[in-house]
Design an enzyme around this catalytic site. Structure first.
Site, PDB file in Angstrom:
ATOM      1  N   PRO A  89      37.224  -7.778 -29.620  1.00 33.09           N
ATOM      2  CA  PRO A  89      36.216  -8.253 -28.655  1.00 33.09           C
ATOM      3  C   PRO A  89      36.514  -9.660 -28.131  1.00 33.09           C
ATOM      4  O   PRO A  89      35.964 -10.064 -27.112  1.00 33.09           O
ATOM      5  CB  PRO A  89      34.909  -8.249 -29.458  1.00 33.09           C
ATOM      6  CG  PRO A  89      35.169  -7.360 -30.632  1.00 33.09           C
ATOM      7  CD  PRO A  89      36.631  -7.483 -30.928  1.00 33.09           C
ATOM      8  N   GLU A 116      36.513  -7.198 -40.798  1.00 28.97           N
ATOM      9  CA  GLU A 116      36.133  -8.346 -39.968  1.00 28.97           C
ATOM     10  C   GLU A 116      37.272  -8.762 -39.038  1.00 28.97           C
ATOM     11  O   GLU A 116      37.105  -9.640 -38.199  1.00 28.97           O
ATOM     12  CB  GLU A 116      35.719  -9.533 -40.836  1.00 28.97           C
ATOM     13  CG  GLU A 116      34.528  -9.251 -41.746  1.00 28.97           C
ATOM     14  CD  GLU A 116      33.386  -8.571 -41.013  1.00 28.97           C
ATOM     15  OE1 GLU A 116      32.921  -9.131 -40.004  1.00 28.97           O
ATOM     16  OE2 GLU A 116      32.963  -7.479 -41.446  1.00 28.97           O
ATOM     17  N   ARG A 154      47.840   8.250 -17.900  1.00 29.73           N
ATOM     18  CA  ARG A 154      47.615   8.969 -16.643  1.00 29.73           C
ATOM     19  C   ARG A 154      48.324   8.306 -15.464  1.00 29.73           C
ATOM     20  O   ARG A 154      48.456   8.929 -14.411  1.00 29.73           O
ATOM     21  CB  ARG A 154      46.112   9.152 -16.369  1.00 29.73           C
ATOM     22  CG  ARG A 154      45.339   7.877 -16.251  1.00 29.73           C
ATOM     23  CD  ARG A 154      43.848   8.136 -16.130  1.00 29.73           C
ATOM     24  NE  ARG A 154      43.466   8.742 -14.851  1.00 29.73           N
ATOM     25  CZ  ARG A 154      43.427   8.098 -13.696  1.00 29.73           C
ATOM     26  NH1 ARG A 154      43.752   6.820 -13.621  1.00 29.73           N
ATOM     27  NH2 ARG A 154      43.060   8.720 -12.589  1.00 29.73           N
ATOM     28  N   ASP A 169      41.854   8.286  -6.466  1.00 31.14           N
ATOM     29  CA  ASP A 169      40.740   7.677  -7.184  1.00 31.14           C
ATOM     30  C   ASP A 169      40.427   6.340  -6.517  1.00 31.14           C
ATOM     31  O   ASP A 169      41.245   5.428  -6.536  1.00 31.14           O
ATOM     32  CB  ASP A 169      41.171   7.478  -8.645  1.00 31.14           C
ATOM     33  CG  ASP A 169      40.024   7.031  -9.529  1.00 31.14           C
ATOM     34  OD1 ASP A 169      39.880   7.626 -10.593  1.00 31.14           O
ATOM     35  OD2 ASP A 169      39.296   6.100  -9.149  1.00 31.14           O
TER      36      ASP A 169
END
Ligand code: 4GX
Length: 245
Positions: A89, A116, A154, A169
């Protein structure tokens, strides 16, 4: 592209690469996914890979040596250099331009943490870049690695069939959200398909889809418009939305 993943659950990551577009890319020889388990490089009867944090507090921290041995084994498996990407994160947010850049590499080398996190000295010595798949907390980096592998797979030349083309897309092409899609039946108790899509007028259909993509982006993710690729007609349409017409 060769993908190496250092993880305590390498089978999980490989399993994610076993079906759908990614599975087909592997079958077509466009991609290989190789797992490296730090536990296989851990010493002692217990093959410890984690220990309690210095300074106290809850949770466990992944130890340097098993991770470093797994990383070295993965590096040695192929002569091409690989930048080690740590999923966490704290990383730079993943977006489609970053996916395109990762997809263009010869090798992709991913490090998944559990608990952690990993000992900071290992991060400083071995990690080249840190990426986050979003502002939420997973229980490990494996799902994040699977996300990166899917998005990168992809884009490998030949991974998608024409109908799935990445160029179609709008998010990939222009950074806009997608337009709505409809299929049979044209008339249903839940509603009718917009007339324009049944008109056979392809210029009109393209224009409608583009405007729907712009409308949705403006409504739901207006910040994306700052980086989107827009032409004069797009800007006029957005100015009309802004003015409330
Ligand atoms: N985007 N996680 C990593 C272990 C960890 C904990 C602390 C570093 C510091 C995530 C994400 C994510 C959960 C993977 C915690 N690593 N990874 N893991 N969001 O939530 O990539």
């Amino acid at each position: 592209m060769r993908v190496d993943v250092v993880s305590l659950f390498p089978d999980f990551v490989a399993g994610c690469a076993g079906f759908g577009v990614v599975g087909r890319a592997v079958e077509r020889g466009l991609l290989s996914v190789n797992g490296w388990n730090p536990r296989d490089y851990a010493e002692g009867n217990y093959r410890r890979v984690d220990d309690r944090p210095f300074g106290g507090g809850p949770g466990m921290v992944m130890m340097i040596d098993p991770l470093r041995a797994a990383i070295r084994a993965a590096r040695a498996a192929d002569p091409a250099p690989a930048r080690l990407v740590y999923l966490s994160p704290q990383g730079r947010p993943l977006d489609q331009p970053t996916v395109r850049e990762l997809a263009s590499r010869e090798r992709l080398f991913l490090l998944c943490g559990r608990y952690e996190g990993v000992d900071e000295r290992l991060v400083r010595a071995e990690v080249d870049e840190e990426l986050s798949i979003g502002d939420y907390v997973l229980s490990g980096g494996e799902l994040a690695a699977a996300v990166v592998i899917d998005a990168v797979a992809r884009l490998q030349e030949g991974a998608l069939n024409d109908a799935e083309s990445a160029a179609q897309d709008s998010f990939d092409a222009d950074g806009l959200l997608d337009c709505p899609h409809y299929t049979k039946p044209a008339s249903h108790e839940l509603g009718d398909v917009p007339d324009v899509l049944l008109s056979g007028n392809h210029a009109e259909i393209d224009r409608w889809r583009r405007q729907q993509a712009l409308l949705r982006t403006w409504q739901r993710r207006p910040e994306l418009l700052e980086k989107a690729t827009l032409d004069d007609a797009d800007r006029r349409f957005l100015a009309g939305l802004q003015a409330g017409v």
